[in-house]
Design a protein around this motif. Structure first.
Motif, PDB file in Angstrom:
ATOM      1  N   LYS A  45       0.815  -1.210   0.000  1.00  0.00           N
ATOM      2  CA  LYS A  45       0.000   0.000   0.000  1.00  0.00           C
ATOM      3  C   LYS A  45       0.851   1.264   0.000  1.00  0.00           C
ATOM      4  O   LYS A  45       0.332   2.359  -0.062  1.00  0.00           O
ATOM      5  CB  LYS A  45      -0.933  -0.009   1.213  1.00  0.00           C
ATOM      6  N   THR A  46       2.162   1.089   0.105  1.00  0.00           N
ATOM      7  CA  THR A  46       3.080   2.232   0.053  1.00  0.00           C
ATOM      8  C   THR A  46       3.966   2.090  -1.177  1.00  0.00           C
ATOM      9  O   THR A  46       3.910   1.099  -1.885  1.00  0.00           O
ATOM     10  CB  THR A  46       3.980   2.282   1.301  1.00  0.00           C
ATOM     11  N   GLN A  47       4.787   3.074  -1.393  1.00  0.00           N
ATOM     12  CA  GLN A  47       5.727   3.031  -2.511  1.00  0.00           C
ATOM     13  C   GLN A  47       7.090   2.511  -2.067  1.00  0.00           C
ATOM     14  O   GLN A  47       8.085   2.705  -2.751  1.00  0.00           O
ATOM     15  CB  GLN A  47       5.877   4.419  -3.110  1.00  0.00           C
ATOM     16  N   ALA A  48       7.118   1.801  -0.941  1.00  0.00           N
ATOM     17  CA  ALA A  48       8.377   1.379  -0.348  1.00  0.00           C
ATOM     18  C   ALA A  48       9.177   0.425  -1.240  1.00  0.00           C
ATOM     19  O   ALA A  48      10.394   0.399  -1.156  1.00  0.00           O
ATOM     20  CB  ALA A  48       8.131   0.725   1.002  1.00  0.00           C
ATOM     21  N   TYR A  49       8.507  -0.332  -2.066  1.00  0.00           N
ATOM     22  CA  TYR A  49       9.214  -1.332  -2.871  1.00  0.00           C
ATOM     23  C   TYR A  49       9.484  -0.865  -4.297  1.00  0.00           C
ATOM     24  O   TYR A  49      10.012  -1.627  -5.095  1.00  0.00           O
ATOM     25  CB  TYR A  49       8.413  -2.641  -2.895  1.00  0.00           C
ATOM     26  N   ASN A  50       9.123   0.376  -4.636  1.00  0.00           N
ATOM     27  CA  ASN A  50       9.285   0.844  -6.015  1.00  0.00           C
ATOM     28  C   ASN A  50      10.736   0.793  -6.478  1.00  0.00           C
ATOM     29  O   ASN A  50      11.023   0.334  -7.583  1.00  0.00           O
ATOM     30  CB  ASN A  50       8.739   2.259  -6.178  1.00  0.00           C
ATOM     31  N   SER A 106      15.105   2.311  -0.656  1.00  0.00           N
ATOM     32  CA  SER A 106      13.743   1.949  -1.035  1.00  0.00           C
ATOM     33  C   SER A 106      12.737   2.382   0.026  1.00  0.00           C
ATOM     34  O   SER A 106      11.644   2.845  -0.305  1.00  0.00           O
ATOM     35  CB  SER A 106      13.664   0.439  -1.266  1.00  0.00           C
ATOM     36  N   PHE A 107      13.105   2.251   1.289  1.00  0.00           N
ATOM     37  CA  PHE A 107      12.184   2.605   2.365  1.00  0.00           C
ATOM     38  C   PHE A 107      12.305   4.058   2.812  1.00  0.00           C
ATOM     39  O   PHE A 107      11.533   4.504   3.661  1.00  0.00           O
ATOM     40  CB  PHE A 107      12.375   1.676   3.564  1.00  0.00           C
ATOM     41  N   PRO A 109      11.423   6.903   1.351  1.00  0.00           N
ATOM     42  CA  PRO A 109      10.235   7.745   1.168  1.00  0.00           C
ATOM     43  C   PRO A 109       9.167   7.544   2.253  1.00  0.00           C
ATOM     44  O   PRO A 109       8.439   8.477   2.578  1.00  0.00           O
ATOM     45  CB  PRO A 109       9.693   7.328  -0.199  1.00  0.00           C
ATOM     46  N   THR A 110       9.079   6.341   2.819  1.00  0.00           N
ATOM     47  CA  THR A 110       8.070   6.101   3.855  1.00  0.00           C
ATOM     48  C   THR A 110       8.545   6.579   5.220  1.00  0.00           C
ATOM     49  O   THR A 110       7.728   6.880   6.081  1.00  0.00           O
ATOM     50  CB  THR A 110       7.720   4.612   3.955  1.00  0.00           C
ATOM     51  N   GLY A 112       9.709   5.142   7.889  1.00  0.00           N
ATOM     52  CA  GLY A 112       9.048   4.425   8.980  1.00  0.00           C
ATOM     53  C   GLY A 112       9.997   3.458   9.658  1.00  0.00           C
ATOM     54  O   GLY A 112      11.227   3.587   9.579  1.00  0.00           O
ATOM     55  N   PHE A 115      12.624   1.634   7.456  1.00  0.00           N
ATOM     56  CA  PHE A 115      13.765   2.487   7.100  1.00  0.00           C
ATOM     57  C   PHE A 115      14.791   2.509   8.228  1.00  0.00           C
ATOM     58  O   PHE A 115      15.985   2.326   8.002  1.00  0.00           O
ATOM     59  CB  PHE A 115      13.275   3.908   6.790  1.00  0.00           C
TER      60      PHE A 115
END
Length: 152
Positions: A45-50, A106-107, A109-110, A112, A115
């Protein structure tokens, strides 16, 4: 006799290198988790894996993490049971930093828990490189003095 030798040498080297074992096992476990949860990156649901998906698809990450984690665990086992291999340990920790850096970026941007945890593992492996190279210096000095049996 061989089992006793392995057990004694392994137990003597495990404790000082426990952070290397944790980092290696974590890489392997993340690869296993990606194989056990094949839709994780696609259904996030997040962009963490983009960023990770831009580099490679999830099955490739799964295989790479498991193989690299198993390779690093093997180096640590050999180091503890048979022969001191500080240069291999340092090399594997250095290569692990590439994987941790990709996970951190990758993490980012979140910003959290994932990261912060990935940053912690990256920092731990940077320290593992320094510790392994310190061990390498000790082994090299032992070879130079001819005290190979004491440090092998």
């Amino acid at each position: 006799m061989i089992v006793t030798h392995i057990r004694q040498n392994f137990s003597a080297s495990f404790y000082p290198r426990r952070s290397e074992w944790v980092a290696a096992f974590t890489l392997f476990a993340m690869g296993w988790m990606l194989s056990a949860n094949p839709e994780l990156m696609a259904n996030a649901k997040t962009q963490a894996y983009n960023l990770l998906q831009m580099i490679a698809p999830q099955p490739v990450w799964s295989v790479c993490l498991m193989l690299f984690g198993m390779g690093r665990l093997s180096v640590l086992l050999i180091n503890g049971a048979w022969r001191r291999s500080p240069y291999m340990r340092a090399g594997m920790a250095f290569l692990s930093c590439f994987l941790w850096t990709q996970i951190v970026l990758s993490f980012a941007p979140t910003f959290g828990f994932a990261f912060i945890l990935a940053c912690g593992f990256l920092g731990m492996d940077l320290l593992n490189i320094m510790c392994a190279m310190s061990d390498a210096r000790t082994v090299d000095h032992a070879h130079a003095r001819g005290n190979v049996g004491e440090h092998q």
